[in-house]
Design a protein around this motif. Sequence first.
Motif, short mmCIF file in Angstrom:
data_model
loop_
_atom_site.label_atom_id
_atom_site.label_comp_id
_atom_site.label_asym_id
_atom_site.label_seq_id
_atom_site.Cartn_x
_atom_site.Cartn_y
_atom_site.Cartn_z
N UNK A 137 -20.17 -37.63 59.65
CA UNK A 137 -20.54 -37.20 58.32
C UNK A 137 -21.30 -38.02 57.26
N UNK A 138 -21.37 -39.19 57.57
CA UNK A 138 -22.14 -40.17 56.57
C UNK A 138 -23.65 -40.38 57.03
N UNK A 139 -23.85 -39.84 57.98
CA UNK A 139 -25.39 -39.70 58.50
C UNK A 139 -26.09 -39.26 57.33
N UNK A 140 -27.32 -39.74 56.95
CA UNK A 140 -28.07 -38.93 55.87
C UNK A 140 -28.72 -37.80 56.28
N UNK A 141 -28.91 -36.73 55.52
CA UNK A 141 -29.23 -35.65 55.83
C UNK A 141 -30.98 -35.45 55.64
N UNK A 190 -22.51 -28.20 66.38
CA UNK A 190 -23.24 -28.26 67.22
C UNK A 190 -23.59 -27.13 67.96
N UNK A 191 -24.51 -27.27 69.08
CA UNK A 191 -25.13 -26.06 69.74
C UNK A 191 -23.77 -25.08 70.11
N UNK A 248 -29.18 -30.85 60.82
CA UNK A 248 -29.62 -31.06 59.54
C UNK A 248 -29.63 -32.80 59.31
N UNK A 249 -28.89 -33.32 60.04
CA UNK A 249 -28.79 -34.89 59.99
C UNK A 249 -30.11 -35.56 60.72
N UNK A 250 -30.48 -36.49 60.06
CA UNK A 250 -31.47 -37.32 60.47
C UNK A 250 -31.15 -38.25 61.70
N UNK A 271 -35.80 -32.09 54.09
CA UNK A 271 -36.85 -31.18 54.62
C UNK A 271 -36.29 -30.03 55.41
N UNK A 272 -35.00 -30.21 55.64
CA UNK A 272 -34.43 -29.06 56.55
C UNK A 272 -34.34 -27.79 55.65
N UNK A 273 -34.32 -26.63 56.31
CA UNK A 273 -34.48 -25.47 55.30
C UNK A 273 -32.95 -25.11 54.76
#
Length: 254
Positions: free
Chosen positions: A108-112, A136-137, A98-100, A115-117
């Motif tokens: 955790x500060x990275x923008x979301x 993560x995976x 979900x992170x850009x 458009x993610x479902x």
Amino acid sequence: MPKFAIFGLGYTGLRILRTLQKENVVLGVSRETKVEGSILLDLSDTVSLENFLKEYEGSKFDASLITFPAQKLENREQVFDTIFSISKTVWMFGSTSIYQRITSDITEKTPLDPEHDRYKTELQFLEKGGKILRLSGIYGPGRNPANWARKGSVKKTKRQLNLIHADDISEVVRLLLSYPGNDLPSELILSDGQWHTWLEIFRFLEDHGKIQVVPEEKMDREDSFIDSSLIRKFLPGLQTKDFWGELEKLEELI
């Protein structure tokens, strides 16, 4: 003794249920999976959900965990209201996808990605006071990354692969649900924090004769390293499995 509820008994949910049952009273809730300590409940059935609420609202769970993709439920607002009504704390699994991908490291500060479902559902969940553990995976028995290479679903590139073992997820959930303080952030990231690329994995498999040798390709999308240092500040003793050692086990090399 703490009392927990696990909603969704899939690949990770079932492992978490069994881990928590060793030291806690745990109720597993699933639409299809019935094991000891669990009940069958279709959360999309509004009547069944109302009856479930009536049964458990008088005795709250210390914490509940939603392991399935809640955005797929049309009645997710009712589901959230029900689980929050019977739980002191509610956690939900999310995905680091979900992170850009705008920087080399994701925190955790990275923008979301709006458009993610999962985006709207996660915001709705957070507004209710929930906490999200973004994973993560996931790999482990039955989820061997080498099979993704064999099936051609991934390419032999220098792209970073961010993973977390299923057993590590269970241990982290155990630690988070029993965390003694009230200072946990509402959003946390979990990965094994190890650097490994698909190029290295392909070469490892090729060297052991597990797959045919194929040429290296150019990266077809941006990659980033998932930084899970924040959760380790709250869980300082956290140890995660060594990826290469686990891959050797999955490939039956040891």
